[in-house]
Motif scaffolding. Structure first.
Motif, PDB file in Angstrom:
ATOM      1  N   TYR A 188       0.834  -1.207   0.000  1.00 53.07           N
ATOM      2  CA  TYR A 188       0.000   0.000   0.000  1.00 53.07           C
ATOM      3  C   TYR A 188       0.864   1.251   0.000  1.00 53.07           C
ATOM      4  CZ  TYR A 188      -3.890  -3.072   1.164  1.00 53.07           C
ATOM      5  OH  TYR A 188      -4.838  -4.059   1.129  1.00 53.07           O
ATOM      6  N   GLU A 189       0.389   2.251  -0.716  1.00 51.86           N
ATOM      7  CA  GLU A 189       1.036   3.559  -0.711  1.00 51.86           C
ATOM      8  C   GLU A 189       0.394   4.512   0.284  1.00 51.86           C
ATOM      9  OE1 GLU A 189       0.933   5.029  -4.655  1.00 51.86           O
ATOM     10  OE2 GLU A 189       2.324   3.513  -5.455  1.00 51.86           O
ATOM     11  N   ARG A 190      -0.819   4.207   0.713  1.00 52.00           N
ATOM     12  CA  ARG A 190      -1.537   4.990   1.702  1.00 52.00           C
ATOM     13  C   ARG A 190      -2.265   4.037   2.639  1.00 52.00           C
ATOM     14  NH1 ARG A 190      -3.157  10.395  -0.254  1.00 52.00           N
ATOM     15  NH2 ARG A 190      -2.222  10.784  -2.297  1.00 52.00           N
ATOM     16  N   PHE A 191      -2.604   4.525   3.807  1.00 50.66           N
ATOM     17  CA  PHE A 191      -3.450   3.740   4.699  1.00 50.66           C
ATOM     18  C   PHE A 191      -4.891   4.162   4.481  1.00 50.66           C
ATOM     19  CE2 PHE A 191      -5.797   3.098   8.649  1.00 50.66           C
ATOM     20  CZ  PHE A 191      -5.550   1.753   8.872  1.00 50.66           C
ATOM     21  N   ASN A 192      -5.719   3.221   4.008  1.00 51.18           N
ATOM     22  CA  ASN A 192      -7.131   3.519   3.775  1.00 51.18           C
ATOM     23  C   ASN A 192      -8.013   2.330   4.158  1.00 51.18           C
ATOM     24  OD1 ASN A 192      -6.397   1.817   1.728  1.00 51.18           O
ATOM     25  ND2 ASN A 192      -6.658   3.322   0.091  1.00 51.18           N
ATOM     26  N   TRP A 193      -7.600   1.593   5.171  1.00 49.74           N
ATOM     27  CA  TRP A 193      -8.429   0.483   5.653  1.00 49.74           C
ATOM     28  C   TRP A 193      -9.567   1.047   6.495  1.00 49.74           C
ATOM     29  CZ3 TRP A 193      -4.261  -3.527   7.586  1.00 49.74           C
ATOM     30  CH2 TRP A 193      -3.627  -4.072   6.464  1.00 49.74           C
ATOM     31  N   ILE A 194     -10.757   1.086   5.957  1.00 51.05           N
ATOM     32  CA  ILE A 194     -11.921   1.567   6.684  1.00 51.05           C
ATOM     33  C   ILE A 194     -12.953   0.452   6.839  1.00 51.05           C
ATOM     34  CG2 ILE A 194     -11.615   3.971   5.996  1.00 51.05           C
ATOM     35  CD1 ILE A 194     -13.653   3.545   3.797  1.00 51.05           C
TER      36      ILE A 194
END
Length: 290
Positions: free
Chosen positions: A175-181
């Motif tokens: 992952y390049e960003r954290f977007n675990w929602i």
């Protein structure tokens, strides 16, 4: 929760000038510590109040999910993005890709080291022997004088440490960003791998590879390019095979009686067959109108 915490640490320390390998090592330790803290909740509740650790773990998943969402929205949300996500993670924490055009990265070596360490603890240390005895026969463990409570709590914490380490590796590798929602269901994947390996750490890599192959293959087949045209995307293979029907009918008509016979008699059959093919492919307009 471990992926959220290491993402927050990585973004906060991006300009600290920490060397690449040391930065990765620090984040792996933080991720493992988060896993230990998360696993301590069902472990302590099981030994102190007799709560089922599986039920407590499933319920605590949502607690940690909303906690990570709170951290994401409050401390590291990228306001310039059109969706809920963090800023880009620093390149210094990323694992290098080992095989081009795949998700295989340097975290594979971390996983192999974790497997080797687990095998060493299970089969070469007194702690591992006590854990195996408690897991196989708790009555024999009690008669042998083994501290069941302490041994089971330690085993739960070791499992949580490996889970937190896995979450950190997943974020730092893919992952390049954290977007675990939402829940990733990786815990249930780990449970399936443990069942396939029959709770033997030696067979964990083989069970994980088999499960990953079984899971990824249908997705790649679903993403296969269309063999006919873009307008037929998502249709079944039987419809793909029927796409050559007008061409086959036309060829059969030429073989039956020459061009004149095909114009007089066979042409109607060709047009009729082609008409049925169009209805099969696009649906009956009268039925849709009705």
């Amino acid at each position: 929760i471990s992926g959220c915490v290491i993402s927050l640490c990585a973004i906060s320390w991006a300009d600290a000038g920490i060397p690449h390998l040391l930065f990765i090592l620090i984040l792996l330790v933080i991720g493992a510590a988060c896993g230990v803290l998360a696993a301590s909740v069902p472990a302590v509740l099981r030994e102190k109040v007799g709560a089922n650790e599986l039920v407590v773990s499933i319920m605590s998943n949502y607690v940690f999910l909303y906690l990570s969402n709170f951290i994401l929205k409050t401390y590291m949300q990228d306001r310039s993005a059109s969706y809920l996500t963090s800023p880009e993670l620093p390149s210094a924490i990323r694992f290098s890709t080992l095989v081009a055009r795949t998700d295989i990265h340097g975290g594979l070596f971390v996983a192999l080291l974790a497997v080797i360490a687990t095998i060493a603890v299970f089969y070469l240390t007194p702690l591992g022997m006590r854990i195996r005895i408690c897991g196989n026969n708790e009555h024999f463990a009690q008669y042998s004088g083994i501290n069941m409570t302490g041994c089971l709590i330690v085993s739960q914490l070791l499992g949580g440490m490996l889970s937190g380490l896995g979450g950190a590796v997943e974020i730092m590798g893919n992952y390049e960003r954290f977007n675990w929602i939402a829940l990733t269901q990786y815990g249930f994947d780990g449970l399936m791998v443990a069942v396939l390996a029959r709770k033997n750490p030696i067979f964990i890599p083989f069970g994980a590879f088999l499960y990953a192959h079984r899971r990824e293959r249908p997705e790649r087949q679903h993403q296969r390019p269309n063999r006919v045209c873009a307008g037929h995307a998502g249709r079944s293979d039987s419809l793909y095979r029927s796409a050559d029907l007008p061409r086959q009918v036309e060829k059969q008509g030429h073989l039956q009686g020459g061009r004149k016979a095909q114009r007089r008699k066979g042409g109607g059959k060709v047009n009729e067959s082609f008409h049925h093919y169009k209805l099969h492919l696009h649906g009956n307009p009268r039925r849709h109108a009705a």
